[in-house]
Scaffold this motif. Structure first.
Motif, PDB file in Angstrom:
ATOM      1  N   SER A 164       0.840  -1.210   0.000  1.00  0.00           N
ATOM      2  CA  SER A 164       0.000   0.000   0.000  1.00  0.00           C
ATOM      3  C   SER A 164       0.877   1.263   0.000  1.00  0.00           C
ATOM      4  O   SER A 164       0.523   2.261  -0.628  1.00  0.00           O
ATOM      5  CB  SER A 164      -1.043  -0.042   1.110  1.00  0.00           C
ATOM      6  OG  SER A 164      -0.589   0.608   2.240  1.00  0.00           O
ATOM      7  N   MET A 165       2.056   1.222   0.633  1.00  0.00           N
ATOM      8  CA  MET A 165       2.970   2.384   0.548  1.00  0.00           C
ATOM      9  C   MET A 165       3.393   2.588  -0.911  1.00  0.00           C
ATOM     10  O   MET A 165       3.418   3.709  -1.412  1.00  0.00           O
ATOM     11  CB  MET A 165       4.200   2.185   1.449  1.00  0.00           C
ATOM     12  CG  MET A 165       3.865   2.258   2.938  1.00  0.00           C
ATOM     13  SD  MET A 165       5.335   2.279   3.988  1.00  0.00           S
ATOM     14  CE  MET A 165       5.571   0.574   4.388  1.00  0.00           C
ATOM     15  N   ARG A 166       3.681   1.489  -1.582  1.00  0.00           N
ATOM     16  CA  ARG A 166       4.077   1.581  -2.999  1.00  0.00           C
ATOM     17  C   ARG A 166       2.940   2.175  -3.835  1.00  0.00           C
ATOM     18  O   ARG A 166       3.152   3.021  -4.708  1.00  0.00           O
ATOM     19  CB  ARG A 166       4.470   0.180  -3.492  1.00  0.00           C
ATOM     20  CG  ARG A 166       4.838   0.118  -4.954  1.00  0.00           C
ATOM     21  CD  ARG A 166       3.881  -0.821  -5.697  1.00  0.00           C
ATOM     22  NE  ARG A 166       4.023  -0.706  -7.134  1.00  0.00           N
ATOM     23  CZ  ARG A 166       2.999  -0.472  -7.947  1.00  0.00           C
ATOM     24  NH1 ARG A 166       1.779  -0.300  -7.482  1.00  0.00           N
ATOM     25  NH2 ARG A 166       3.184  -0.404  -9.246  1.00  0.00           N
ATOM     26  N   ASN A 167       1.704   1.771  -3.549  1.00  0.00           N
ATOM     27  CA  ASN A 167       0.568   2.299  -4.319  1.00  0.00           C
ATOM     28  C   ASN A 167       0.379   3.796  -4.077  1.00  0.00           C
ATOM     29  O   ASN A 167       0.035   4.544  -4.989  1.00  0.00           O
ATOM     30  CB  ASN A 167      -0.716   1.529  -3.974  1.00  0.00           C
ATOM     31  CG  ASN A 167      -0.623   0.083  -4.428  1.00  0.00           C
ATOM     32  OD1 ASN A 167       0.250  -0.261  -5.230  1.00  0.00           O
ATOM     33  ND2 ASN A 167      -1.503  -0.779  -3.918  1.00  0.00           N
ATOM     34  N   ILE A 168       0.630   4.224  -2.845  1.00  0.00           N
ATOM     35  CA  ILE A 168       0.522   5.666  -2.543  1.00  0.00           C
ATOM     36  C   ILE A 168       1.622   6.429  -3.299  1.00  0.00           C
ATOM     37  O   ILE A 168       1.373   7.490  -3.877  1.00  0.00           O
ATOM     38  CB  ILE A 168       0.604   5.907  -1.017  1.00  0.00           C
ATOM     39  CG1 ILE A 168      -0.622   5.302  -0.340  1.00  0.00           C
ATOM     40  CG2 ILE A 168       0.712   7.407  -0.691  1.00  0.00           C
ATOM     41  CD1 ILE A 168      -0.569   5.285   1.176  1.00  0.00           C
ATOM     42  N   PHE A 169       2.831   5.868  -3.319  1.00  0.00           N
ATOM     43  CA  PHE A 169       3.918   6.529  -4.066  1.00  0.00           C
ATOM     44  C   PHE A 169       3.543   6.665  -5.551  1.00  0.00           C
ATOM     45  O   PHE A 169       3.833   7.682  -6.175  1.00  0.00           O
ATOM     46  CB  PHE A 169       5.234   5.740  -3.937  1.00  0.00           C
ATOM     47  CG  PHE A 169       5.968   5.987  -2.642  1.00  0.00           C
ATOM     48  CD1 PHE A 169       6.164   7.285  -2.167  1.00  0.00           C
ATOM     49  CD2 PHE A 169       6.494   4.943  -1.897  1.00  0.00           C
ATOM     50  CE1 PHE A 169       6.858   7.529  -0.986  1.00  0.00           C
ATOM     51  CE2 PHE A 169       7.188   5.168  -0.716  1.00  0.00           C
ATOM     52  CZ  PHE A 169       7.359   6.470  -0.257  1.00  0.00           C
ATOM     53  N   LEU A 170       2.909   5.632  -6.076  1.00  0.00           N
ATOM     54  CA  LEU A 170       2.534   5.687  -7.499  1.00  0.00           C
ATOM     55  C   LEU A 170       1.560   6.844  -7.760  1.00  0.00           C
ATOM     56  O   LEU A 170       1.715   7.606  -8.721  1.00  0.00           O
ATOM     57  CB  LEU A 170       1.918   4.345  -7.923  1.00  0.00           C
ATOM     58  CG  LEU A 170       1.250   4.298  -9.293  1.00  0.00           C
ATOM     59  CD1 LEU A 170       2.242   4.656 -10.407  1.00  0.00           C
ATOM     60  CD2 LEU A 170       0.669   2.907  -9.568  1.00  0.00           C
ATOM     61  N   LYS A 171       0.557   6.988  -6.871  1.00  0.00           N
ATOM     62  CA  LYS A 171      -0.408   8.097  -7.028  1.00  0.00           C
ATOM     63  C   LYS A 171       0.310   9.442  -6.951  1.00  0.00           C
ATOM     64  O   LYS A 171       0.050  10.357  -7.730  1.00  0.00           O
ATOM     65  CB  LYS A 171      -1.460   8.043  -5.903  1.00  0.00           C
ATOM     66  CG  LYS A 171      -2.666   7.209  -6.276  1.00  0.00           C
ATOM     67  CD  LYS A 171      -3.679   7.159  -5.176  1.00  0.00           C
ATOM     68  CE  LYS A 171      -4.543   8.417  -5.098  1.00  0.00           C
ATOM     69  NZ  LYS A 171      -5.433   8.395  -3.909  1.00  0.00           N
ATOM     70  N   ARG A 172       1.235   9.535  -6.003  1.00  0.00           N
ATOM     71  CA  ARG A 172       1.978  10.794  -5.844  1.00  0.00           C
ATOM     72  C   ARG A 172       2.868  11.062  -7.045  1.00  0.00           C
ATOM     73  O   ARG A 172       3.040  12.201  -7.459  1.00  0.00           O
ATOM     74  CB  ARG A 172       2.844  10.732  -4.588  1.00  0.00           C
ATOM     75  CG  ARG A 172       2.056  10.710  -3.319  1.00  0.00           C
ATOM     76  CD  ARG A 172       3.052  10.501  -2.218  1.00  0.00           C
ATOM     77  NE  ARG A 172       2.452  10.491  -0.916  1.00  0.00           N
ATOM     78  CZ  ARG A 172       3.139  10.240   0.193  1.00  0.00           C
ATOM     79  NH1 ARG A 172       4.421   9.973   0.126  1.00  0.00           N
ATOM     80  NH2 ARG A 172       2.540  10.248   1.354  1.00  0.00           N
ATOM     81  N   ARG A 173       3.473  10.000  -7.583  1.00  0.00           N
ATOM     82  CA  ARG A 173       4.316  10.193  -8.769  1.00  0.00           C
ATOM     83  C   ARG A 173       3.496  10.811  -9.899  1.00  0.00           C
ATOM     84  O   ARG A 173       3.900  11.785 -10.528  1.00  0.00           O
ATOM     85  CB  ARG A 173       4.899   8.865  -9.247  1.00  0.00           C
ATOM     86  CG  ARG A 173       5.738   9.052 -10.503  1.00  0.00           C
ATOM     87  CD  ARG A 173       5.893   7.803 -11.327  1.00  0.00           C
ATOM     88  NE  ARG A 173       4.671   7.364 -11.964  1.00  0.00           N
ATOM     89  CZ  ARG A 173       4.614   6.459 -12.912  1.00  0.00           C
ATOM     90  NH1 ARG A 173       5.723   5.901 -13.364  1.00  0.00           N
ATOM     91  NH2 ARG A 173       3.462   6.086 -13.436  1.00  0.00           N
TER      92      ARG A 173
END
Ligand code: PLP
Length: 402
Positions: free
Chosen positions: A292-301
């Motif tokens: 889920s941290m990775r998914n949040i980073f993707l949205k932020r990217r």
């Protein structure tokens, strides 16, 4: 007279830490600075991992461990390399240390000799510790430049030109700091084809961002059977599990493991016993928080790339991994009369309260290339929106674009 060695006087550093001190000073003075400098996740370590560390303390895991690390963690790392990369190691091939960073120096010390002209090829822009450790260990740094037109991957033709009879080690880093670029499979295939002709070159594959990948697939050079023997894979818990301050890294290579272990014995003795048990839980426990941290980073990217491309004079490629963007700000510098991105960085910090890093913090300037900044998007969506709007307004005002 007491003197300081040339080695220490010339030792490089991570300039991010120097900029960070500047930023903290401004914050202390009451300035409302938004920082995109920091190379660490802005999340807390998952609770199951925290709990494992508390239990380790209560269970009396207080003594030294073997320098290579506890068997439970090394076996968890073996399973991790099978599940994440389909690469088989045995427990004896794995070494644990206080972070992934120490393996950079240990590897260079293990495969090059001081002052003999041994060459190490490393990516520029890149993690600054590669160059400082090459130099401090008396080897010759040979930069290989990463270019925007190549999506900041390694150009295999350029690699071939850099290899000489003195080359001992090639450092690869994908996903990459600072560009967020990844080495796609087709480039890796070509790199491996070249390396097959040079069986004496070791490869240090810095895979610390391997779990933060958004486009395409993650390819480890060690997953090519003919490369496995001479590749040192380095990875760790810092970025994947938001554990930067815990200090836990691991690496794998059958031939080098005893030597890397001996470097651990000669320096840190072992990684913290307590933290190693937390690492067992990180690797063997539930993975949904890391995901889920990775998914949040993707949205932020996606958000930060979109917003940066709305700033006049800024062109930002969408990076395939890690949590950094590397926008080309050459036109923005021209628009507002800055000579380079370091001057722009200082203006942004002092006049717009935005902290970023400049390309010069990641090695020498790439020839025939523009000016770049590094922004880490380990920051909330609100901070990203507010921060990039400050950059936009600053550039518009300076360039009289309103
Ligand atoms: N390698 C790269 C490319 C990094 O960016 C970093 C940290 O920023 C490290 C290694 C160090 O990782 P660790 O915190 O596990 O020592």
């Amino acid at each position: 007279m007491l003197s300081i060695s040339k080695r220490s006087l010339n030792l490089g550093t991570e300039n991010a830490f120097i900029v960070l001190a500047e930023v903290n000073k401004l914050i202390k003075e009451g300035k409302n600075v938004i920082s995109f400098c920091i190379g660490q996740p802005d999340f807390s370590t998952p609770l199951n991992i925290q709990k494992a560390a508390k239990i380790a303390i209560e269970d009396g895991k207080h003594g030294y461990t073997p320098s290579a690390g506890i068997s439970e963690l090394r076996s968890a790392v073996v399973n991790y390399f099978i599940s994440s990369r389909k690469i088989n190691f045995s427990e004896n091939d794995i070494v644990i240390a206080a972070g992934a960073k120490p393996f950079i120096g240990y590897t260079i010390k293990s495969v090059t000799d001081y002052g003999l002209g041994d060459e190490v090829i490393y990516p520029v822009p890149g993690f600054p510790i590669y160059e400082s450790q090459i130099q401090a260990n008396g080897a010759i740094p040979v930069p290989i430049f990463l270019r925007e037109e190549n999506n900041f991957s390694i150009n295999p033709r350029e690699l071939l030109k850099k290899i000489s009879s003195k080359t001992k080690l090639l450092i690869l880093n994908s996903p990459q700091n600072p560009t967020g670029g990844i080495i796609p499979k087709k480039d890796m295939d070509e790199i491996v084809d070249i390396l097959k002709n040079y069986p004496d070159i070791w490869i240090y594959s810095d895979e610390i961002y391997s779990r933060l990948i958004y486009d395409g697939e993650f390819v480890s050079v060690a997953s090519y059977p003919e490369m496995k023997e001479r590749t040192i894979i380095s990875d760790g818990c810092s970025k994947t599990y938001a554990m930067t301050g815990w200090r836990l890294g691991f690496c794998a290579n059958r031939l080098l493991a005893p030597f890397l272990t001996n470097w651990v014995t000669n320096t840190e003795s072992c990684a913290s016993h307590i933290i190693q048990w937390a690492g067992v839980e990180a690797l063997n426990g539930p993975q949904h928080e890391a995901q889920s941290m990775r998914n949040i980073f993707l949205k932020r990217r996606n958000l930060i790339v979109k917003l940066l491309n709305e700033v006049p004079g800024v062109n930002c490629k969408s990076p395939g991994g890690a949590f950094y963007v590397w926008p080309n700000v050459t036109e923005a510098c021209e628009l507002i009369g800055c000579k380079d991105s370091e001057e722009l960085r200082k203006l942004l910090l002092n006049e717009a309260n935005i902290a970023v890093l400049a390309d010069i913090h990641f090695g020498q300037k790439v020839k025939e290339s523009g000016h770049y900044l590094r922004l880490s998007y380990a920051a909330s969506e609100e901070e990203i929106k507010l921060g990039i709007s400050r950059i936009l307004n600053f550039i518009k005002k300076r360039a009289n674009l309103n």
